[in-house]
Structure formats: C-alpha cells, structure tokens
Design a protein around this motif. Structure first.
Motif, mmCIF file in Angstrom:
data_model
loop_
_atom_site.group_PDB
_atom_site.id
_atom_site.type_symbol
_atom_site.label_atom_id
_atom_site.label_comp_id
_atom_site.label_asym_id
_atom_site.label_seq_id
_atom_site.Cartn_x
_atom_site.Cartn_y
_atom_site.Cartn_z
ATOM 1 N N MET A 100 2.215 3.306 -1.409
ATOM 2 C CA MET A 100 2.499 3.748 -2.671
ATOM 3 C C MET A 100 3.932 3.220 -2.866
ATOM 4 O O MET A 100 4.247 2.796 -4.109
ATOM 5 C CB MET A 100 2.714 5.308 -2.599
ATOM 6 C CG MET A 100 1.367 5.861 -2.867
ATOM 7 S SD MET A 100 1.533 7.882 -2.532
ATOM 8 C CE MET A 100 0.818 8.304 -4.191
ATOM 9 N N LEU A 101 4.888 3.159 -1.668
ATOM 10 C CA LEU A 101 6.131 2.512 -2.158
ATOM 11 C C LEU A 101 6.117 1.092 -1.783
ATOM 12 O O LEU A 101 7.119 0.315 -1.867
ATOM 13 C CB LEU A 101 7.115 3.027 -1.123
ATOM 14 C CG LEU A 101 7.281 4.688 -1.464
ATOM 15 C CD1 LEU A 101 8.209 5.261 -0.450
ATOM 16 C CD2 LEU A 101 8.021 4.978 -2.813
ATOM 17 N N LYS A 102 4.892 0.359 -1.539
ATOM 18 C CA LYS A 102 4.826 -1.104 -1.292
ATOM 19 C C LYS A 102 5.783 -1.384 -0.097
ATOM 20 O O LYS A 102 6.380 -2.598 -0.208
ATOM 21 C CB LYS A 102 5.062 -1.690 -2.535
ATOM 22 C CG LYS A 102 4.016 -1.598 -3.401
ATOM 23 C CD LYS A 102 4.291 -2.307 -4.852
ATOM 24 C CE LYS A 102 3.163 -2.311 -5.784
ATOM 25 N NZ LYS A 102 2.635 -1.212 -6.317
ATOM 26 N N LEU A 103 5.715 -0.784 0.950
ATOM 27 C CA LEU A 103 6.509 -1.181 2.252
ATOM 28 C C LEU A 103 5.499 -1.849 3.211
ATOM 29 O O LEU A 103 4.220 -1.417 3.404
ATOM 30 C CB LEU A 103 7.208 0.170 2.963
ATOM 31 C CG LEU A 103 8.040 0.817 2.110
ATOM 32 C CD1 LEU A 103 8.541 2.163 2.797
ATOM 33 C CD2 LEU A 103 9.317 -0.096 2.133
ATOM 34 N N GLU A 104 5.935 -2.951 3.892
ATOM 35 C CA GLU A 104 5.116 -3.468 4.748
ATOM 36 C C GLU A 104 5.747 -3.083 6.245
ATOM 37 O O GLU A 104 6.639 -3.661 6.620
ATOM 38 C CB GLU A 104 5.289 -5.069 4.565
ATOM 39 C CG GLU A 104 4.626 -5.467 3.319
ATOM 40 C CD GLU A 104 3.043 -5.409 3.222
ATOM 41 O OE1 GLU A 104 2.409 -5.527 4.465
ATOM 42 O OE2 GLU A 104 2.582 -5.036 2.295
ATOM 43 N N THR A 105 5.085 -2.186 6.778
ATOM 44 C CA THR A 105 5.640 -1.731 8.252
ATOM 45 C C THR A 105 4.450 -1.867 9.059
ATOM 46 O O THR A 105 3.375 -1.909 8.736
ATOM 47 C CB THR A 105 6.029 -0.275 7.961
ATOM 48 O OG1 THR A 105 4.866 0.548 7.531
ATOM 49 C CG2 THR A 105 7.252 -0.201 7.209
#
Length: 78
Positions: free
Chosen positions: A20-25
């Motif tokens: 949803m927050l468009k984080l690449e982890t």
C-alpha cells in the motif's frame, strides 16, 4: 501457538502495508514491519478499548442512576 500466529498475521499485515505504501523491502523486513506493527497496533487498540470500557461503564452508571432517580421521584416520593 500465539507466536506462530503473530508471525503469520504480521507477515500478511507487513505485506499489505508495504504494498500500500509502495515500499520495496525484503521478506525479513516485511515480516518485521508486520510483527512490530501488530504489536504496536494491538497494544494501542487494547489501551483504547480499556479507556472506552471505563467510559462506557461510567455512562452506564450515570444512566442507571438517572433511571433510579426518576423512578424515585415518580413513584416513591409522593
């Protein structure tokens, strides 16, 4: 068992939050975000429910006292 459930729910919550927050982890970071988020959110929610529970009890007590005062005024003290 609760720890395994927390990890599974935390992994799902972390996955949804990072998408949803468009984080690449990576997977470990995603699970850690979810698990720690679940702990923080769970504690905050329990705190709010505790306060709400106290307030609901107080409101119920006031309403009950008002009912008894009305009954006293209407039927007993004539």
């Amino acid at each position: 068992m609760p720890i395994i459930a927390l990890i599974i729910i935390g992994a799902a919550a972390g996955f949804l939050a990072t998408r949803m927050l468009k984080l690449e982890t990576d997977v470990l970071t995603t699970v850690a975000i979810g698990v720690f988020g679940a702990l923080i959110g769970g504690l905050a929610l329990r705190f709010l429910l505790t306060i709400t529970g106290w307030m609901a009890g107080f409101v119920g007590a006031v309403l009950g006292a008002m009912l008894l005062a009305w009954l006293w005024k209407t039927y007993i003290s004539r």
